[in-house]
Design an enzyme around this catalytic site. Structure first.
Site, PDB file in Angstrom:
ATOM      1  N   ASP A 194       0.795  -1.026  -0.115  1.00 11.37           N
ATOM      2  CA  ASP A 194      -0.489  -0.450  -0.464  1.00 11.37           C
ATOM      3  C   ASP A 194       0.618   1.093  -0.272  1.00 11.37           C
ATOM      4  OD1 ASP A 194      -2.913   1.331   0.326  1.00 11.37           O
ATOM      5  OD2 ASP A 194      -1.663   1.698   2.213  1.00 11.37           O
ATOM      6  N   MET A 275      -7.106   6.301   3.564  1.00 10.33           N
ATOM      7  CA  MET A 275      -7.512   7.209   3.040  1.00 10.33           C
ATOM      8  C   MET A 275      -6.371   7.468   1.667  1.00 10.33           C
ATOM      9  SD  MET A 275     -10.928   8.290   3.434  1.00 10.33           S
ATOM     10  CE  MET A 275     -10.031  10.072   2.185  1.00 10.33           C
ATOM     11  N   ARG A 276      -5.303   7.025   2.003  1.00 12.95           N
ATOM     12  CA  ARG A 276      -4.864   6.627   1.019  1.00 12.95           C
ATOM     13  C   ARG A 276      -4.855   7.169  -0.140  1.00 12.95           C
ATOM     14  NH1 ARG A 276      -0.347   4.046   3.473  1.00 12.95           N
ATOM     15  NH2 ARG A 276       0.493   5.729   4.641  1.00 12.95           N
ATOM     16  N   ALA A 277      -5.420   6.248  -0.870  1.00  9.29           N
ATOM     17  CA  ALA A 277      -5.680   5.445  -1.989  1.00  9.29           C
ATOM     18  C   ALA A 277      -6.598   6.918  -2.640  1.00  9.29           C
ATOM     19  CB  ALA A 277      -6.577   4.264  -2.375  1.00  9.29           C
ATOM     20  N   VAL A 280      -3.761   9.089  -3.209  1.00 10.25           N
ATOM     21  CA  VAL A 280      -2.740   8.928  -4.286  1.00 10.25           C
ATOM     22  C   VAL A 280      -3.598   8.966  -5.400  1.00 10.25           C
ATOM     23  CG1 VAL A 280      -1.724   6.887  -5.589  1.00 10.25           C
ATOM     24  CG2 VAL A 280      -1.066   7.564  -2.614  1.00 10.25           C
TER      25      VAL A 280
END
Length: 744
Positions: A194, A275-277, A280
């Site tokens: 991830d 929330m990284r998706a 990014v």
């Protein structure tokens, strides 16, 4: 001087080239992980990328590559005044070897000088060398976990910290992180996966015309590297100019609220964690818009970004392969568009700025664009689908450098991929959502959108049992509620870091001190002081720093955990297939495989049935490969127990030569019967003696069931000097008994 293969000469691999170039435009995306089979130009493309990056200005003489306009206030070579003397050079490409030591990665301290003179003497590592450049890790899935943690922490924070016995050094470490890997050799942990911004799946083209051209270019480059690079210099220069222009344009790209809603809808639809998706995907969409010469993010930019940023964030267990159902992606984008039509006056977004500059003339990453592709379409996927032989390419009658890119595409401007192509890891048709698959391989509808209904509408049967359909074949998956008891090798080893058996490692709790043999590892400060203290008067010390000599230094002895080679020797004879016993065996082995994945083990599988034994899976870190082979494992025939044990001894002998520090752990899964050949029980006893003499700790898993028991597995355990565990005890352990040593 070695000549790098030109980036523009890499044929096909549209997703990989696009992902690399988008990160070159916006390093904040977080890097790229390139997954694919061997021989697909992964390393070639990455090494060629550095030549396309804009030149970098550095403070003259600074070993940490500080920017003269904004020098790092904490630089160990500083402080540097603003406007210090500067030098300009190309962006660096730093390669991290798989076997690198931790000190080589983060740098090392001169501990004797630090303790004796009270000064910090720091030797920069690879993270410092890669600052403001590219850090490339080939076979990143084989890198030790603690090194991967160091890399990804530095990539996330933009700084590298070295802490050693009260001495602290910190420096800037902002770089473009690129990793390549072959999935056959094992997967990355999901939490590490991830941390890579984007991921792409690459495979060699099956089109003979493309394969011919790849070989032609490779041979031409080998015969005359400088001449070949010169023929592609203009195309590379055009891409480099486009990267520089897109970087300048990036701050002026607007991210409308409608595009943000599309991003949120897509990430929610695929049930990604955290929330990284979303972040990014937004950064990637902005970079793609800048690359395409637009001043506003569109739905096409969001689609391209989602295809690159989400596939590796869908995994839920080690038996899931990264992938993305592009039909569901289009449906999610359309739902967001229908619910919130794009407002032409909406200029929202954090990158709201001035107008975009003109798009430079130059080939796009997929070969589309202007100067590099006469007659080709522009956009990320702008291939014409034609294999031109008009003699206009650098190689004369060869294919045009920009026209061939993996066969016919739809030229949609969204990566050039047909929604069913699945080139980024997706299957050819709709793929089950990881969150919709329950432990039995069936759809549970947990996302509230009717998973079973979606699969039925797609014409795919619901999975039953413990086999799950995946691209390329079935994958066996463990049923819910099954856990494996921790089995460990006896004693303390010196193997690779992992999470199974006790071992002397560079990380873990300190258990003692020793005189170093060669370069000092972790300093044991109390032991060093104790060694030096009796000699201070003789050395003339009355006050001031402790006076040390090299023979005073002691290094810490630490004990942690290691990964093992877990060898499964599985009885697949007819007696195991009776009464569905093999289903229970597969469940137990799959639970143990999951445990091996979590503990960073390598696994191998030998099956014996009929007249002999065969290695179903050589030693590998890929639990997914093991589960695939297990799903395809046939049963029936006699029981050649002796052949299975001898095959295990042979495999262990070979693996000791390949990886001498990795200790094995042999799990013999059988009911103890031996029925093949002459005098089968005597031959099995002799084979057990050979395996026991090999010194590998074994565990016998007794699969015998029913009211009548022959206790043959118990006899085998005695011959192997191994503990015996009933099959059900391994999959349903007592919670109070979490670890069982195989030592007798």
């Amino acid at each position: 001087m070695t000549t790098t293969y030109p980036f523009s000469a890499v044929l096909g691999m549209a997703d990989m080239r696009l992902a690399l170039l988008l990160n070159a435009v916006s390093p904040a995306i977080g890097g790229v992980l390139v997954r694919g089979e061997k021989g697909t130009a992964k390393s070639t493309a990455v090494r060629a990328l550095a030549a396309l990056l804009p030149p970098v200005r550095r403070v003259a003489g600074c070993r940490f590559g500080c920017d003269p306009a904004q020098p790092d206030p904490g630089c160990p070579d500083g402080p540097h005044p603003v406007g210090a003397a500067a030098e300009t050079g190309p962006a660096r490409l730093v390669e991290l070897p798989v076997g690198a030591a931790e000190d080589r990665v983060v740098g090392s301290l001169d501990l004797e000088k630090a303790l004796g003179e009270g000064v910090r003497a720091f030797e920069p590592g690879l993270l410092a060398a890669a600052h403001r450049g590219v850090l490339y890790v080939d076979e990143v899935n084989l890198l030790h976990d603690h090194l991967v943690d160091l890399l990804l922490d530095a990539a996330a924070m933009g700084r590298s910290h070295v802490e050693r016995e009260g001495v602290s050094v910190s420096h800037a470490a902002r770089f473009l992180l690129v990793g390549t890997m072959n999935p056959e050799e094992g997967e990355l942990r999901p939490q590490l996966l991830d941390r890579f911004g984007l991921t792409v799946e690459v495979n060699a083209s099956r089109d003979p015309e493309i394969r011919v051209e790849v070989v032609r270019r490779r041979l031409a480059a080998d015969a005359d590297p400088a001449g070949f690079a010169a023929r592609w210099a203009d195309a590379d220069a055009q891409i480099a100019a486009q990267v520089a222009a897109a970087r300048r344009r990036l701050s002026g790209v607007r991210l409308p609220d409608a595009a943000l809603r599309q991003i949120a809808e897509v990430c929610a639809a695929f049930d990604v964690d955290g929330m990284r998706a979303d972040i990014v995907t937004a950064r990637t969409a902005l970079a793609h818009a800048a690359w395409e010469g637009r001043d506003r993010v569109t739905g096409d930019d969001v689609r391209v970004a989602a295809r690159l940023a989400l596939p590796h964030r869908r995994r839920r267990d080690p038996f899931d392969t990264p992938g993305l159902d592009e039909k569901r992606l289009d449906e999610a984008l359309q739902r967001a568009q229908d619910a919130h039509p794009d407002d032409p006056d909406d200029d929202g977004g954090p990158y709201d700025g001035g107008p975009a500059g003109p798009r430079p003339d130059g080939p796009d990453p997929d070969g589309g664009g202007s100067a590099g592709n006469p007659g080709g379409s522009s956009g990320a996927g702008g291939e014409t689908g034609e294999h031109r032989r008009d003699g206009n390419g650098p190689d004369g009658d060869s294919l045009d450098p920009a026209d061939v890119d993996g066969g016919d595409r739809n030229g949609s401007g969204s990566g050039g991929h047909d929604p069913g192509a699945g080139e980024s890891g997706g299957a050819d048709g709709p793929e089950p959502h990881a969150a919709d698959v329950d432990a039995d391989g069936d759809f549970s509808g947990v996302d509230g959108r009717g998973g079973r209904r979606r699969r039925a509408e797609a014409g795919q049967p619901s999975g039953t049992g413990n086999d799950r359909e995946r691209e390329g074949g079935r994958v066996a998956v463990p049923r819910g509620g099954l856990r494996a008891r921790l089995l460990t090798a006896p004693g303390v080893g010196d193997g690779v870091p992992g999470r199974r058996s006790r071992a002397r490692t560079g990380r873990g709790r300190t258990t003692g001190a020793r005189v170093p043999n060669g370069r000092v590892g972790a300093l044991h400060l109390p032991a060093t002081i104790r060694a030096a203290a009796p000699h201070q008067a003789a050395r003339g010390r009355l006050a001031g720093p402790l006076r040390l000599r090299p023979d005073d230094v002691r290094e810490a002895v630490r004990e942690g955990r290691e990964g093992n080679l877990v060898l499964f020797v599985v009885d697949a004879s007819g007696s195991m297939g009776a009464r569905q016993r093999m289903v229970t065996v597969k469940d137990a082995v799959l639970a143990l495989l999951t445990d091996a994945y979590q503990r960073r083990d390598k696994v191998a599988v030998i099956a014996f049935r009929g007249a002999g034994a065969r290695t179903v899976l050589p030693a590998t870190s890929s639990v997914l490969a093991a589960s695939t082979r297990l799903a395809e494992l046939p049963t029936g025939g006699r029981t050649p127990l002796a052949e299975g044990l001898l095959a295990a001894a042979d495999l262990l002998r070979v693996e000791r030569l390949r990886d001498p520090k990795r200790r094995p752990l042999v799990l013999v899964v059988t009911d103890g019967r031996a029925t093949a050949g002459t005098r089968p029980l005597d031959r099995a006893a002799g084979a057990a003696a050979i395996l026991a003499a090999a010194g590998a700790p074994c565990v016998v898993v007794d699969c015998e069931s029913g009211p009548v028991r022959l206790n043959l597995a118990r006899r085998l355990a005695t011959q192997l000097h191994a503990p015996l565990h009933p099959l059900h005890a391994l999959t349903h352990p007592d919670p109070r008994d979490l670890a069982v040593s195989v030592a007798t």
